[in-house]
Write an enzyme that holds these catalytic residues in place. Sequence first.
Site, PDB file in Angstrom:
ATOM      1  N   LYS A 173       3.582 -15.211   1.681  1.00  0.00           N
ATOM      2  CA  LYS A 173       3.751 -15.901   0.396  1.00  0.00           C
ATOM      3  C   LYS A 173       5.251 -16.156   0.225  1.00  0.00           C
ATOM      4  O   LYS A 173       5.867 -15.757  -0.773  1.00  0.00           O
ATOM      5  CB  LYS A 173       3.152 -15.026  -0.726  1.00  0.00           C
ATOM      6  CG  LYS A 173       3.061 -15.702  -2.072  1.00  0.00           C
ATOM      7  CD  LYS A 173       2.016 -16.813  -2.170  1.00  0.00           C
ATOM      8  CE  LYS A 173       2.091 -17.507  -3.516  1.00  0.00           C
ATOM      9  NZ  LYS A 173       1.215 -18.711  -3.580  1.00  0.00           N
ATOM     10  N   ASP A 197      -2.573 -18.234  -0.160  1.00  0.00           N
ATOM     11  CA  ASP A 197      -3.597 -18.940  -0.949  1.00  0.00           C
ATOM     12  C   ASP A 197      -4.211 -20.068  -0.129  1.00  0.00           C
ATOM     13  O   ASP A 197      -5.429 -20.238  -0.074  1.00  0.00           O
ATOM     14  CB  ASP A 197      -3.026 -19.437  -2.292  1.00  0.00           C
ATOM     15  CG  ASP A 197      -1.719 -20.213  -2.164  1.00  0.00           C
ATOM     16  OD1 ASP A 197      -1.090 -20.192  -1.075  1.00  0.00           O
ATOM     17  OD2 ASP A 197      -1.312 -20.848  -3.155  1.00  0.00           O
ATOM     18  N   ASP A 221     -11.759  -9.551   4.918  1.00  0.00           N
ATOM     19  CA  ASP A 221     -13.087  -9.562   4.307  1.00  0.00           C
ATOM     20  C   ASP A 221     -13.660 -10.974   4.294  1.00  0.00           C
ATOM     21  O   ASP A 221     -14.838 -11.179   4.591  1.00  0.00           O
ATOM     22  CB  ASP A 221     -13.032  -9.046   2.852  1.00  0.00           C
ATOM     23  CG  ASP A 221     -13.420  -7.581   2.741  1.00  0.00           C
ATOM     24  OD1 ASP A 221     -13.172  -6.833   3.712  1.00  0.00           O
ATOM     25  OD2 ASP A 221     -13.953  -7.189   1.690  1.00  0.00           O
ATOM     26  N   ASP A 266      -5.983  -7.256   4.129  1.00  0.00           N
ATOM     27  CA  ASP A 266      -7.168  -6.623   3.537  1.00  0.00           C
ATOM     28  C   ASP A 266      -8.103  -7.703   3.003  1.00  0.00           C
ATOM     29  O   ASP A 266      -9.300  -7.710   3.274  1.00  0.00           O
ATOM     30  CB  ASP A 266      -6.726  -5.677   2.410  1.00  0.00           C
ATOM     31  CG  ASP A 266      -7.910  -5.036   1.697  1.00  0.00           C
ATOM     32  OD1 ASP A 266      -8.822  -4.557   2.397  1.00  0.00           O
ATOM     33  OD2 ASP A 266      -7.919  -5.017   0.457  1.00  0.00           O
ATOM     34  N   TYR A 313       0.821  -1.210   0.000  1.00  0.00           N
ATOM     35  CA  TYR A 313       0.000   0.000   0.000  1.00  0.00           C
ATOM     36  C   TYR A 313       0.857   1.263   0.000  1.00  0.00           C
ATOM     37  O   TYR A 313       0.413   2.311  -0.457  1.00  0.00           O
ATOM     38  CB  TYR A 313      -0.914   0.038   1.230  1.00  0.00           C
ATOM     39  CG  TYR A 313      -2.217  -0.700   1.088  1.00  0.00           C
ATOM     40  CD1 TYR A 313      -2.251  -2.027   0.674  1.00  0.00           C
ATOM     41  CD2 TYR A 313      -3.423  -0.072   1.389  1.00  0.00           C
ATOM     42  CE1 TYR A 313      -3.443  -2.707   0.571  1.00  0.00           C
ATOM     43  CE2 TYR A 313      -4.627  -0.760   1.291  1.00  0.00           C
ATOM     44  CZ  TYR A 313      -4.632  -2.078   0.874  1.00  0.00           C
ATOM     45  OH  TYR A 313      -5.823  -2.741   0.770  1.00  0.00           O
TER      46      TYR A 313
HETATM   47  C1  IPM Z   1     -10.251  -1.651   4.284  1.00  0.00           C
HETATM   48  C2  IPM Z   1     -10.588  -1.035   2.961  1.00  0.00           C
HETATM   49  C3  IPM Z   1      -9.470  -0.039   2.617  1.00  0.00           C
HETATM   50  C4  IPM Z   1      -8.196  -0.821   2.477  1.00  0.00           C
HETATM   51  C5  IPM Z   1      -9.735   0.808   1.366  1.00  0.00           C
HETATM   52  C6  IPM Z   1     -11.071   1.526   1.443  1.00  0.00           C
HETATM   53  C7  IPM Z   1      -8.615   1.782   1.130  1.00  0.00           C
HETATM   54  O1  IPM Z   1     -10.741  -2.015   1.996  1.00  0.00           O
HETATM   55  O2  IPM Z   1     -10.125  -0.909   5.276  1.00  0.00           O
HETATM   56  O3  IPM Z   1     -10.117  -2.874   4.337  1.00  0.00           O
HETATM   57  O4  IPM Z   1      -7.907  -1.389   1.417  1.00  0.00           O
HETATM   58  O5  IPM Z   1      -7.439  -0.889   3.444  1.00  0.00           O
HETATM   59 MG    MG Z   2     -10.716  -3.982   2.734  1.00  0.00          MG
END
Ligand code: IPM
Ligand code: MG
Length: 360
Positions: A194, A226, A254, A250, A143
């Site tokens: 990885k 993975d 999710d 990230d 990032y």
């Molecule tokens: C998160 C989001 C952010 C990230 C985006 C909105 C920049 O996906 O907080 O997970 O990628 O970190």
């Molecule tokens: Mg995210």
Amino acid sequence: MTQSFRITLLSGDGIGPEIMAIAVDVMKQVGSQLDLRFEFQEALMGGVAIDETGSPLPEATLKTCQDSDAVLLAAIGGYKWDTLPRHQRPETGLLGLRAGLKLFANLRPATILPQLIDASSLKREVVEGVDIMVVRELTGGIYFGEPKGIFQAETGEKRGVSTMAYTESEIDRIGRVAFETAQKRQGRLCSVDKANVLEVSQLWRDRIIDLAADYPDVELSHLYVDNAAMQLVRWPKQFDTIVTGNLFGDILSDAAAMLTGSIGMLPSASLGADGPGVFEPVHGSAPDIAGQDKANPLAQVLSAAMMLRYGLDQPAAADKIEAAVTQVLDQGYRTGDIMAEGMTAVGCKAMGEAILKALA
Ligand code: IPM
Ligand code: MG
């Protein structure tokens, strides 16, 4: 004696202001019950800040955040700002806030609530009892690595570049947070990388292994990213604490969030070495339902609880809020995203009122 805390509120975009209003009411009520005083100050961030100032993270906002005891963030972004140049996008403001407050450690719990098991897309026996903490590195890796940009290649075509890089000290500080987090949980830490392909991951793994010597009570394992993604959906109960870099974190957070059935339930904490932390729901700004009183405010309310626990050292207040959330779920109140047969459908405001009643 009344303890007093300065809290910066970043309500942001979409459903942000609606869910923030609920969290503020809840904090006020708990504060009056436990003799805590909250001085709330609002600041602009995200799309709303772009509209009013031209920047997703105005200087004044960062300053206000730096001068507070903790920052409560709702959600930012929306279709309206998606096509702006990168430096003017809401997401860039969020990254700037993380960097500006040096929030290198992102804690994202994914805990399945017994009342919501059927909201998960996975089978009951797979998700029942899931309780995972993802510790994501937040201010390094791909990032922020240099060089980054879209450059002109020698062939004349464009070449996009992002760089995944970690120094030893960056790995060590997130590693220590993760080992300490695991110590407070079930004592199992899985480091995800990885290392079979990436040098940056090889260094990551080497450092995590070295650190483990300081935490003999933590059982350390390693997975390639993975395989980790596959294991998360195959048998998530094998995980206790996961530590990983910015990009892998990230993605995996999710996936972990969705195991619980509703991303609308999950809070998160972003912490630095010192200074204020930022506490926010894992979900986004849901512009499609903004302003319709349909949003689920529980992740925002639980983010306030996380702020009280990890940012302000007020565990009793956090416990009270979490218990009230459990109570409204037990009473059968559900917003649309977690609605199930036989439950009572409510909107955002009614859910907030139910929490206040549970607290009283
Ligand atoms: C998160 C989001 C952010 C990230 C985006 C909105 C920049 O996906 O907080 O997970 O990628 O970190
Ligand atoms: Mg995210």
